[in-house]
Write an enzyme that holds these catalytic residues in place. Sequence first.
Site, PDB file in Angstrom:
ATOM      1  N   ASP A 104       0.541  -1.180   0.332  1.00 30.69           N
ATOM      2  CA  ASP A 104      -0.112   0.182  -0.152  1.00 30.69           C
ATOM      3  C   ASP A 104       0.586   1.182  -0.330  1.00 30.69           C
ATOM      4  O   ASP A 104       0.497   1.913  -0.883  1.00 30.69           O
ATOM      5  CB  ASP A 104      -1.490   0.200   1.694  1.00 30.69           C
ATOM      6  N   ASP A 107       7.467   4.047   3.083  1.00 28.96           N
ATOM      7  CA  ASP A 107       7.492   5.466   4.130  1.00 28.96           C
ATOM      8  C   ASP A 107       9.203   5.467   3.550  1.00 28.96           C
ATOM      9  O   ASP A 107      10.023   6.224   2.707  1.00 28.96           O
ATOM     10  CB  ASP A 107       7.029   5.278   5.228  1.00 28.96           C
ATOM     11  N   LYS A 135       6.281   7.864  -0.624  1.00 28.88           N
ATOM     12  CA  LYS A 135       6.755   9.324   0.171  1.00 28.88           C
ATOM     13  C   LYS A 135       8.472   8.632   0.318  1.00 28.88           C
ATOM     14  O   LYS A 135       8.991   8.903   0.767  1.00 28.88           O
ATOM     15  CB  LYS A 135       6.684   9.354   1.660  1.00 28.88           C
ATOM     16  N   PHE A 156       1.303  11.455   7.776  1.00 26.62           N
ATOM     17  CA  PHE A 156       0.070   9.827   7.711  1.00 26.62           C
ATOM     18  C   PHE A 156      -0.897  10.009   6.535  1.00 26.62           C
ATOM     19  O   PHE A 156      -1.945  11.415   6.791  1.00 26.62           O
ATOM     20  CB  PHE A 156      -0.032  10.698   9.119  1.00 26.62           C
ATOM     21  N   VAL A 157      -1.646   8.724   5.954  1.00 26.51           N
ATOM     22  CA  VAL A 157      -2.637   9.226   5.640  1.00 26.51           C
ATOM     23  C   VAL A 157      -3.554   7.704   5.624  1.00 26.51           C
ATOM     24  O   VAL A 157      -2.655   6.809   6.160  1.00 26.51           O
ATOM     25  CB  VAL A 157      -2.558   8.661   3.698  1.00 26.51           C
ATOM     26  N   ASP A 163      -4.062   2.266   8.142  1.00 26.98           N
ATOM     27  CA  ASP A 163      -4.790   2.361   9.228  1.00 26.98           C
ATOM     28  C   ASP A 163      -4.380   3.416  10.207  1.00 26.98           C
ATOM     29  O   ASP A 163      -3.631   3.823   9.936  1.00 26.98           O
ATOM     30  CB  ASP A 163      -4.874   1.767   9.461  1.00 26.98           C
ATOM     31  N   ARG A 169      -9.105   1.895   7.487  1.00 19.99           N
ATOM     32  CA  ARG A 169      -8.869   0.222   7.323  1.00 19.99           C
ATOM     33  C   ARG A 169      -9.350   0.732   5.317  1.00 19.99           C
ATOM     34  O   ARG A 169      -9.499   0.537   4.311  1.00 19.99           O
ATOM     35  CB  ARG A 169      -8.529  -0.802   7.159  1.00 19.99           C
TER      36      ARG A 169
HETATM   37  O1  PRP Z   1       8.329   2.229   4.185  1.00 24.15           O
HETATM   38  P1  PRP Z   1       8.347   1.393   5.788  1.00 24.15           P
HETATM   39  O2  PRP Z   1       8.180   3.270   6.755  1.00 24.15           O
HETATM   40  O3  PRP Z   1       8.915   0.292   6.926  1.00 24.15           O
HETATM   41  O4  PRP Z   1       6.982   1.465   5.627  1.00 24.15           O
HETATM   42  C1  PRP Z   1       5.926   0.968   5.459  1.00 24.15           C
HETATM   43  C2  PRP Z   1       4.957  -0.145   6.080  1.00 24.15           C
HETATM   44  O5  PRP Z   1       4.022   0.410   6.714  1.00 24.15           O
HETATM   45  C3  PRP Z   1       3.149   0.014   7.380  1.00 24.15           C
HETATM   46  O6  PRP Z   1       2.144  -1.552   7.531  1.00 24.15           O
HETATM   47  P2  PRP Z   1       2.755  -1.366   8.714  1.00 24.15           P
HETATM   48  O7  PRP Z   1       3.856  -2.529   9.482  1.00 24.15           O
HETATM   49  O8  PRP Z   1       2.060   0.098   9.733  1.00 24.15           O
HETATM   50  O9  PRP Z   1       1.159  -2.560   9.555  1.00 24.15           O
HETATM   51  P3  PRP Z   1       0.130  -3.199   8.614  1.00 24.15           P
HETATM   52  O10 PRP Z   1       0.559  -2.990   6.791  1.00 24.15           O
HETATM   53  O11 PRP Z   1      -0.351  -3.950   8.645  1.00 24.15           O
HETATM   54  O12 PRP Z   1      -1.193  -1.404   8.534  1.00 24.15           O
HETATM   55  C4  PRP Z   1       2.131   0.038   5.341  1.00 24.15           C
HETATM   56  O13 PRP Z   1       1.716  -0.910   5.256  1.00 24.15           O
HETATM   57  C5  PRP Z   1       3.743  -0.715   5.358  1.00 24.15           C
HETATM   58  O14 PRP Z   1       3.482  -1.743   5.375  1.00 24.15           O
HETATM   59  N1  GUN Z   2      -1.765   4.491   7.661  1.00 22.69           N
HETATM   60  C1  GUN Z   2      -0.385   4.999   7.756  1.00 22.69           C
HETATM   61  N2  GUN Z   2       0.400   3.960   7.360  1.00 22.69           N
HETATM   62  C2  GUN Z   2       1.828   4.096   6.946  1.00 22.69           C
HETATM   63  N3  GUN Z   2       2.668   3.799   7.455  1.00 22.69           N
HETATM   64  C3  GUN Z   2       3.808   4.190   6.870  1.00 22.69           C
HETATM   65  N4  GUN Z   2       3.517   4.928   6.193  1.00 22.69           N
HETATM   66  C4  GUN Z   2       1.626   5.237   6.995  1.00 22.69           C
HETATM   67  C5  GUN Z   2       1.476   6.093   7.013  1.00 22.69           C
HETATM   68  O1  GUN Z   2       1.682   7.537   5.683  1.00 22.69           O
HETATM   69  N5  GUN Z   2      -0.310   6.342   6.709  1.00 22.69           N
HETATM   70 MG    MG Z   3       1.867  -2.757   6.171  1.00 15.11          MG
END
Ligand code: PRP
Ligand code: GUN
Ligand code: MG
Length: 183
Positions: A104, A107, A135, A156-157, A163, A169
């Site tokens: 998704d 970051d 980003k 933060f989106v 989420d 979500r």
């Molecule tokens: O580039 P990064 O800084 O590593 O961040 C990106 C990751 O962070 C979020 O997942 P998260 O670990 O929050 O779990 P989720 O997918 O269950 O929401 C997102 O879905 C990516 O997988």
């Molecule tokens: N929901 C959410 N999760 C993240 N994980 C890393 N970046 C982001 C963001 O911008 N939004």
């Molecule tokens: Mg993730």
Amino acid sequence: MDESHIEGDLVNILFTEEQIQSRLGELAAEIEAEYEGKDILLVGVLRGAVMVMADLARHFSRHLEMDWMAVSSYGSGTKSSGVVRILKDLDTDISGRHVIIVEDIIDTGLTLSWLVSNLTSRAPASVEICTLLRKPEALQMSVDVKWVGYDIPNEFVVGYGLDYAERYRNLRSIGTLAPHVYS
Ligand SMILES: O=P(O)(O)OC[C@H]1O[C@H](OP(=O)(O)OP(=O)(O)O)[C@H](O)[C@@H]1O
Ligand SMILES: Nc1nc2[nH]cnc2c(=O)[nH]1
Ligand SMILES: [Mg+2]
């Protein structure tokens, strides 16, 4: 339980449902063209990538396979540390397979850079990345991403899989949250 309309919590909608679907259609067409004659295995990263995976896959008109990984990054609070633990591994042996990781958002890039090296060590034929959002200003690790839906500012989106405290979500659009949500 707060039953208020959750879309009202968005202060700024970055991408509507229609924009997201149209961009995913373009990405699927590009990927199809690139992988002509090759089997594709899409690997979705739980949980954020669920919506992207489901909709991207349905824009393909050819066969493909899907599998899932769940990872957790050790970190303090919202900060990612780059140390990643596998919570759910693939069910598929990817040796000799053409793998496309579906995310998704990228970051810091820490999750994906770890994942790419982990999957590469399993001797796949190829590993590429398709992410809906990236980003560029937040990137800490250079990650070679072949397909990006949209580059976004360092904000933060939420929505469409993304989420805040496990909520939002299920929004169909992507946006930033109103300040009252955080207070
Ligand atoms: O580039 P990064 O800084 O590593 O961040 C990106 C990751 O962070 C979020 O997942 P998260 O670990 O929050 O779990 P989720 O997918 O269950 O929401 C997102 O879905 C990516 O997988
Ligand atoms: N929901 C959410 N999760 C993240 N994980 C890393 N970046 C982001 C963001 O911008 N939004
Ligand atoms: Mg993730």
